[in-house]
Every structure is written in structure tokens, then in C-alpha cells.
Design a protein around this motif. Structure first.
Motif, PDB file in Angstrom:
ATOM      1  N   LYS A  26       0.841  -1.209   0.000  1.00  0.00           N
ATOM      2  CA  LYS A  26       0.000   0.000   0.000  1.00  0.00           C
ATOM      3  C   LYS A  26       0.871   1.253   0.000  1.00  0.00           C
ATOM      4  O   LYS A  26       0.583   2.224  -0.699  1.00  0.00           O
ATOM      5  CB  LYS A  26      -0.916   0.023   1.229  1.00  0.00           C
ATOM      6  CG  LYS A  26      -2.046  -0.945   1.184  1.00  0.00           C
ATOM      7  CD  LYS A  26      -3.114  -0.441   0.261  1.00  0.00           C
ATOM      8  CE  LYS A  26      -4.356  -1.295   0.415  1.00  0.00           C
ATOM      9  NZ  LYS A  26      -5.354  -0.928  -0.567  1.00  0.00           N
ATOM     10  N   SER A  27       1.949   1.240   0.780  1.00  0.00           N
ATOM     11  CA  SER A  27       2.855   2.390   0.826  1.00  0.00           C
ATOM     12  C   SER A  27       3.512   2.617  -0.523  1.00  0.00           C
ATOM     13  O   SER A  27       3.668   3.763  -0.966  1.00  0.00           O
ATOM     14  CB  SER A  27       3.934   2.174   1.882  1.00  0.00           C
ATOM     15  OG  SER A  27       3.369   2.100   3.163  1.00  0.00           O
ATOM     16  N   MET A  28       3.899   1.552  -1.175  1.00  0.00           N
ATOM     17  CA  MET A  28       4.516   1.682  -2.497  1.00  0.00           C
ATOM     18  C   MET A  28       3.518   2.218  -3.514  1.00  0.00           C
ATOM     19  O   MET A  28       3.868   3.052  -4.359  1.00  0.00           O
ATOM     20  CB  MET A  28       5.081   0.341  -2.942  1.00  0.00           C
ATOM     21  CG  MET A  28       6.314  -0.064  -2.167  1.00  0.00           C
ATOM     22  SD  MET A  28       6.928  -1.701  -2.567  1.00  0.00           S
ATOM     23  CE  MET A  28       7.381  -1.518  -4.272  1.00  0.00           C
ATOM     24  N   ASP A  29       2.264   1.767  -3.443  1.00  0.00           N
ATOM     25  CA  ASP A  29       1.229   2.279  -4.343  1.00  0.00           C
ATOM     26  C   ASP A  29       1.011   3.775  -4.113  1.00  0.00           C
ATOM     27  O   ASP A  29       0.866   4.548  -5.066  1.00  0.00           O
ATOM     28  CB  ASP A  29      -0.087   1.528  -4.140  1.00  0.00           C
ATOM     29  CG  ASP A  29      -0.042   0.104  -4.653  1.00  0.00           C
ATOM     30  OD1 ASP A  29       0.889  -0.230  -5.421  1.00  0.00           O
ATOM     31  OD2 ASP A  29      -0.929  -0.699  -4.267  1.00  0.00           O
ATOM     32  N   GLN A  30       0.991   4.174  -2.848  1.00  0.00           N
ATOM     33  CA  GLN A  30       0.796   5.584  -2.511  1.00  0.00           C
ATOM     34  C   GLN A  30       1.973   6.420  -3.021  1.00  0.00           C
ATOM     35  O   GLN A  30       1.775   7.505  -3.568  1.00  0.00           O
ATOM     36  CB  GLN A  30       0.644   5.749  -0.991  1.00  0.00           C
ATOM     37  CG  GLN A  30       0.300   7.149  -0.556  1.00  0.00           C
ATOM     38  CD  GLN A  30      -1.093   7.567  -0.949  1.00  0.00           C
ATOM     39  OE1 GLN A  30      -1.959   6.753  -1.209  1.00  0.00           O
ATOM     40  NE2 GLN A  30      -1.314   8.859  -1.006  1.00  0.00           N
ATOM     41  N   ALA A  31       3.185   5.925  -2.855  1.00  0.00           N
ATOM     42  CA  ALA A  31       4.369   6.645  -3.338  1.00  0.00           C
ATOM     43  C   ALA A  31       4.341   6.765  -4.859  1.00  0.00           C
ATOM     44  O   ALA A  31       4.724   7.803  -5.415  1.00  0.00           O
ATOM     45  CB  ALA A  31       5.637   5.938  -2.881  1.00  0.00           C
ATOM     46  N   GLU A  32       3.884   5.730  -5.526  1.00  0.00           N
ATOM     47  CA  GLU A  32       3.775   5.766  -6.986  1.00  0.00           C
ATOM     48  C   GLU A  32       2.759   6.812  -7.432  1.00  0.00           C
ATOM     49  O   GLU A  32       2.995   7.556  -8.391  1.00  0.00           O
ATOM     50  CB  GLU A  32       3.365   4.380  -7.483  1.00  0.00           C
ATOM     51  CG  GLU A  32       3.642   4.119  -8.933  1.00  0.00           C
ATOM     52  CD  GLU A  32       3.383   2.669  -9.286  1.00  0.00           C
ATOM     53  OE1 GLU A  32       2.414   2.429 -10.027  1.00  0.00           O
ATOM     54  OE2 GLU A  32       4.143   1.799  -8.826  1.00  0.00           O
ATOM     55  N   LEU A  33       1.647   6.904  -6.727  1.00  0.00           N
ATOM     56  CA  LEU A  33       0.618   7.892  -7.036  1.00  0.00           C
ATOM     57  C   LEU A  33       1.148   9.309  -6.818  1.00  0.00           C
ATOM     58  O   LEU A  33       0.931  10.195  -7.654  1.00  0.00           O
ATOM     59  CB  LEU A  33      -0.622   7.644  -6.172  1.00  0.00           C
ATOM     60  CG  LEU A  33      -1.784   8.599  -6.364  1.00  0.00           C
ATOM     61  CD1 LEU A  33      -2.379   8.431  -7.754  1.00  0.00           C
ATOM     62  CD2 LEU A  33      -2.837   8.346  -5.297  1.00  0.00           C
ATOM     63  N   ILE A  34       1.861   9.521  -5.722  1.00  0.00           N
ATOM     64  CA  ILE A  34       2.422  10.840  -5.440  1.00  0.00           C
ATOM     65  C   ILE A  34       3.453  11.219  -6.496  1.00  0.00           C
ATOM     66  O   ILE A  34       3.486  12.354  -6.970  1.00  0.00           O
ATOM     67  CB  ILE A  34       3.033  10.868  -4.022  1.00  0.00           C
ATOM     68  CG1 ILE A  34       1.916  10.817  -2.983  1.00  0.00           C
ATOM     69  CG2 ILE A  34       3.898  12.104  -3.813  1.00  0.00           C
ATOM     70  CD1 ILE A  34       2.403  10.617  -1.571  1.00  0.00           C
ATOM     71  N   THR A  35       4.273  10.255  -6.896  1.00  0.00           N
ATOM     72  CA  THR A  35       5.278  10.510  -7.928  1.00  0.00           C
ATOM     73  C   THR A  35       4.613  10.888  -9.250  1.00  0.00           C
ATOM     74  O   THR A  35       5.047  11.831  -9.923  1.00  0.00           O
ATOM     75  CB  THR A  35       6.169   9.278  -8.121  1.00  0.00           C
ATOM     76  OG1 THR A  35       6.785   8.940  -6.882  1.00  0.00           O
ATOM     77  CG2 THR A  35       7.231   9.524  -9.160  1.00  0.00           C
ATOM     78  N   SER A  37       1.676  12.259  -9.626  1.00  0.00           N
ATOM     79  CA  SER A  37       1.080  13.584  -9.456  1.00  0.00           C
ATOM     80  C   SER A  37       2.137  14.682  -9.543  1.00  0.00           C
ATOM     81  O   SER A  37       1.915  15.725 -10.157  1.00  0.00           O
ATOM     82  CB  SER A  37       0.365  13.675  -8.108  1.00  0.00           C
ATOM     83  OG  SER A  37      -0.686  12.763  -8.046  1.00  0.00           O
ATOM     84  N   MET A  38       3.290  14.441  -8.912  1.00  0.00           N
ATOM     85  CA  MET A  38       4.369  15.431  -8.961  1.00  0.00           C
ATOM     86  C   MET A  38       4.882  15.607 -10.391  1.00  0.00           C
ATOM     87  O   MET A  38       5.141  16.727 -10.831  1.00  0.00           O
ATOM     88  CB  MET A  38       5.519  15.001  -8.051  1.00  0.00           C
ATOM     89  CG  MET A  38       5.197  15.034  -6.587  1.00  0.00           C
ATOM     90  SD  MET A  38       5.162  16.682  -5.925  1.00  0.00           S
ATOM     91  CE  MET A  38       6.881  17.077  -5.955  1.00  0.00           C
ATOM     92  N   SER A  44       2.990  20.378 -16.186  1.00  0.00           N
ATOM     93  CA  SER A  44       2.073  21.493 -16.431  1.00  0.00           C
ATOM     94  C   SER A  44       2.780  22.829 -16.210  1.00  0.00           C
ATOM     95  O   SER A  44       2.513  23.793 -16.926  1.00  0.00           O
ATOM     96  CB  SER A  44       0.843  21.386 -15.537  1.00  0.00           C
ATOM     97  OG  SER A  44       1.168  21.573 -14.176  1.00  0.00           O
ATOM     98  N   ALA A  45       3.708  22.894 -15.251  1.00  0.00           N
ATOM     99  CA  ALA A  45       4.469  24.129 -15.035  1.00  0.00           C
ATOM    100  C   ALA A  45       5.376  24.395 -16.226  1.00  0.00           C
ATOM    101  O   ALA A  45       5.536  25.545 -16.657  1.00  0.00           O
ATOM    102  CB  ALA A  45       5.274  24.029 -13.745  1.00  0.00           C
TER     103      ALA A  45
END
Length: 63
Positions: A26-35, A37-38, A44-45
Motif C-alpha cells: 500500500k505504501s509503495m502504491d501511494q508513493a507511486e501515485l504521489i510521484t 502527481s508530482m 504542467s508548469a
């Protein structure tokens, strides 16, 4: 130790190991999602700078 208590102990250890593995997944999935998004935010910038290259070119400082 007798066999029943040893069996219970091994089952409990196995369960804790499985829970730890699931939490890590779950932590790895969350880190992948954050990456992702970043990366999207940085893209976009960069797109905005390519459309408006003068943004961020000047600094207005007043004292």
C-alpha cells in the motif's frame, strides 16, 4: 514448547508477516501515485513557461 503453542506462534508470525507485506505494498502504491502527481504538476508548469516565457524572468524588489 508443545506442538499446539508452537503452531499458534508460527501462524501468528506468518500473519504479522503478511500484514507487513500488505502495508508495504500500500505504501509503495501511494508513493507511486504521489510521484505521478508530482510529474504531472512539473509537466504542467513547464507547459505554462513555454506558453508564457516571460513568467519568472523579472524580480521586483522594493525596500
Amino acid at each position: 514448547m508443545d506442538i499446539p503453542s508452537l503452531s499458534m506462534h508460527m501462524a501468528q508470525t506468518n500473519l504479522l508477516s503478511d500484514v507487513g507485506t500488505a502495508m508495504l505494498a500500500k505504501s509503495m502504491d501511494q508513493a507511486e501515485l504521489i510521484t505521478a502527481s508530482m510529474t504531472e504538476l512539473m509537466d504542467s508548469a513547464a507547459m505554462e513557461r513555454s506558453v508564457y516565457p516571460e513568467i519568472g524572468g523579472n524580480i521586483d524588489i522594493s525596500l
